[in-house]
Design a protein around this motif. Sequence first.
Motif, mmCIF file in Angstrom:
data_model
loop_
_atom_site.group_PDB
_atom_site.id
_atom_site.type_symbol
_atom_site.label_atom_id
_atom_site.label_comp_id
_atom_site.label_asym_id
_atom_site.label_seq_id
_atom_site.Cartn_x
_atom_site.Cartn_y
_atom_site.Cartn_z
ATOM 1 N N PRO A 381 0.821 -1.232 0.000
ATOM 2 C CA PRO A 381 0.000 0.000 0.000
ATOM 3 C C PRO A 381 0.844 1.267 0.000
ATOM 4 O O PRO A 381 0.497 2.248 -0.676
ATOM 5 C CB PRO A 381 -0.809 -0.118 1.294
ATOM 6 N N LEU A 382 1.956 1.250 0.747
ATOM 7 C CA LEU A 382 2.843 2.422 0.757
ATOM 8 C C LEU A 382 3.516 2.599 -0.602
ATOM 9 O O LEU A 382 3.696 3.729 -1.074
ATOM 10 C CB LEU A 382 3.904 2.265 1.850
ATOM 11 N N THR A 383 3.899 1.480 -1.216
ATOM 12 C CA THR A 383 4.519 1.552 -2.539
ATOM 13 C C THR A 383 3.543 2.137 -3.558
ATOM 14 O O THR A 383 3.919 2.971 -4.398
ATOM 15 C CB THR A 383 4.977 0.154 -2.994
ATOM 16 N N TYR A 384 2.283 1.703 -3.488
ATOM 17 C CA TYR A 384 1.258 2.226 -4.411
ATOM 18 C C TYR A 384 1.055 3.730 -4.203
ATOM 19 O O TYR A 384 0.980 4.500 -5.171
ATOM 20 C CB TYR A 384 -0.058 1.477 -4.192
ATOM 21 N N LYS A 385 0.973 4.136 -2.957
ATOM 22 C CA LYS A 385 0.764 5.548 -2.656
ATOM 23 C C LYS A 385 1.935 6.392 -3.138
ATOM 24 O O LYS A 385 1.753 7.499 -3.673
ATOM 25 C CB LYS A 385 0.562 5.729 -1.157
ATOM 26 N N SER A 386 3.132 5.875 -2.976
ATOM 27 C CA SER A 386 4.319 6.593 -3.430
ATOM 28 C C SER A 386 4.311 6.736 -4.954
ATOM 29 O O SER A 386 4.586 7.816 -5.492
ATOM 30 C CB SER A 386 5.585 5.854 -2.974
ATOM 31 N N TYR A 387 3.989 5.643 -5.652
ATOM 32 C CA TYR A 387 3.947 5.671 -7.107
ATOM 33 C C TYR A 387 2.896 6.669 -7.585
ATOM 34 O O TYR A 387 3.126 7.446 -8.527
ATOM 35 C CB TYR A 387 3.631 4.275 -7.647
ATOM 36 N N LEU A 388 1.713 6.673 -6.947
ATOM 37 C CA LEU A 388 0.620 7.569 -7.343
ATOM 38 C C LEU A 388 1.016 9.026 -7.157
ATOM 39 O O LEU A 388 0.730 9.886 -8.023
ATOM 40 C CB LEU A 388 -0.625 7.242 -6.526
ATOM 41 N N SER A 389 1.679 9.334 -6.056
ATOM 42 C CA SER A 389 2.109 10.713 -5.803
ATOM 43 C C SER A 389 3.136 11.165 -6.834
ATOM 44 O O SER A 389 3.081 12.306 -7.320
ATOM 45 C CB SER A 389 2.706 10.826 -4.398
ATOM 46 N N LYS A 392 1.366 11.950 -10.101
ATOM 47 C CA LYS A 392 0.712 13.261 -10.062
ATOM 48 C C LYS A 392 1.727 14.378 -10.297
ATOM 49 O O LYS A 392 1.450 15.335 -11.029
ATOM 50 C CB LYS A 392 0.018 13.465 -8.721
ATOM 51 N N GLY A 432 4.330 13.511 -1.143
ATOM 52 C CA GLY A 432 3.566 12.266 -1.126
ATOM 53 C C GLY A 432 4.367 11.069 -1.608
ATOM 54 O O GLY A 432 4.120 9.934 -1.182
ATOM 55 N N PRO A 436 6.032 7.761 1.976
ATOM 56 C CA PRO A 436 5.950 6.292 2.051
ATOM 57 C C PRO A 436 7.331 5.635 2.048
ATOM 58 O O PRO A 436 7.544 4.627 2.725
ATOM 59 C CB PRO A 436 5.158 5.914 0.790
#
Length: 605
Positions: A381-389, A392, A432, A436
């Motif tokens: 989940p942290l990896t996904y959030k980092s990639y998404l940020s 953006k 963001g 993570p």
Amino acid sequence: MDKNTFTGLFLIMIILGVGVFLMKPNEAEIKKEKLTVHQDSIKKGLIKTPAKADTLAKTVAVDSAAMKGPFGGAINGTEQFVTLENADVRIKLSTKGGRIYSAELKKYLTYGKKPLVLFDGDKNTFGLALTASGKNYNTNDLYFKPSNTSLTVAGKDSSTVTMRLSYSPTQYIDYIYNLKGTGFKLGLTIRPTGMDQVLANSNVYSLNWNASLNKLEKDIKQERQYSTVYYRNMDGDVDYLSEAKDDQKSIGDKKMQWVAFKQHFFSSVLIAKDGIAKSDFGVVTNVADTALVKEMKAGLQLTRDASGAVPLEFYFGPNQFNTLKEQGYDLQKIINLGWGPLKYINQFAVLPVFNFLKQFNWNYGLIILALTILLKLVLSPLTYKSYLSMAKMRVIKPEMDEIKAKVGEDNPTLLQQEYLKLYKKAGVNPLGGCLPLLLQMPIVIAFFRFFPSLFELRGQNFLWMHDLSTYDDVIKFSTNIPIIGNHISAMCLLMTISTLIYTYFNNQISGATGQMKYIGYITPFIFFATLNSYPAGLNYYYFLANMFTFLQQYLIKFMVDDKKIHAQIQENKKKPEDPKKKKSGFAAKMEEMMRQQQQVQTKKK
């Protein structure tokens, strides 16, 4: 005999005769040689001069007087050895000092496949400093009499050997050694009999324990890096001397429970059941002696219990967390799992998972693989959030470039203010992608201490790596090369290459430019210089972590659509700002800092 043969023999005789004449010593040389022979004869006792006879007479007189004094019968003797043995250890006792002469662990070998002996020889001492009849003695120099010449214990049996230091037929000090059929512990009870009126301050014994620890592993530099003196007080606090340099410490305000001469993967521990009143610890490294890791010293003040004895225990065994924990007294704290929160991450998260996987009896390379997969799943989940940020930030980069072209680079404060306005309207957190990663850093650093301390990896092979607990030097050099040493570790090299590839793709995702782009490429080389001599198991884990990060990012890429992100950002920008919406602490501080910097620049103008 023909003419030619006769002529040849004649010439040889002439040459030999001339050689003997030329090499004949002169009178001075003959006199000097006679004097040398005479002196050698005196040293060997073949010629007795009056002066030598007087010296011998004095020596005999001194010895005779000493024989009639305190411990007279123990001053002279012949050193003999008594072997104590069970399924796990082979202990050799010496009648000189009644001490442990050597400690061998039967089920383990050194890196060179030789018997694993923690320490041996006369450099190792274990002696009580005694004062009797106004004279000082050290039991390490006196001769004890053993009750047995050898002892082998098996199964659930338990047997003892007594080493007796006699003062008189009814006055003596016993070292009572007790060994069980299995295990790494050796009991020792120091029991004086009839000595209260003989010894000064007979309730306190000063013990000096010194050990020169043998090299057991492949790399003595790494072995020294994890070797030092550990100690625990009666309150349960564990501390240790410096691992990097010579060190010493005296403690008199707290009673100690135990002192450990800790090597990388094995330890020699002395446990005082009733505590140690005063302690002096020291560790010294003789860099020139590559056969010894370090010299460790402990000066201890031991007090007698209600029965008049001093009950002690030795532990000679591996630095394996569960094995040490079974011994009691918090011996597992000898293993340094890191400082602060790192210690708790390793002890309560990583180690239980590792022990769970270990019960499947897989190869340790596969266990590390499974551990990496589980960790990546937990952190996904942290990896996904980092990639998404980062995605953006990549999407709004064209708008950031427009702002930069409009404002210019001459006013960085104003430029940052405009960037913040854009972030706020678009609903993008510039940190963001970093947060993570920062949350994952403690785990990455925790592994940096976990794998080098993991006894289970010792001697375990996987693929081309013969021992996961040390480096896999596939390329060796005849001399030390600055920074990297005398070898190149294959797994460290693979880890470095994978980190470079990871940096490249990460820059593509984040859209990093300028200095930030190139700093990322320097870091892998710093890692290589640092980790080249670290265990192959650690570099193997970092390599796997990089590989699975690639896989995660590849899968996440299908889940993240840049067009949808851009559309969402545009929708966010159209929304009116909610005046009641409270700013985050970070945003408020950044705006205040930008405002102050802008005011300073305005005043300068």
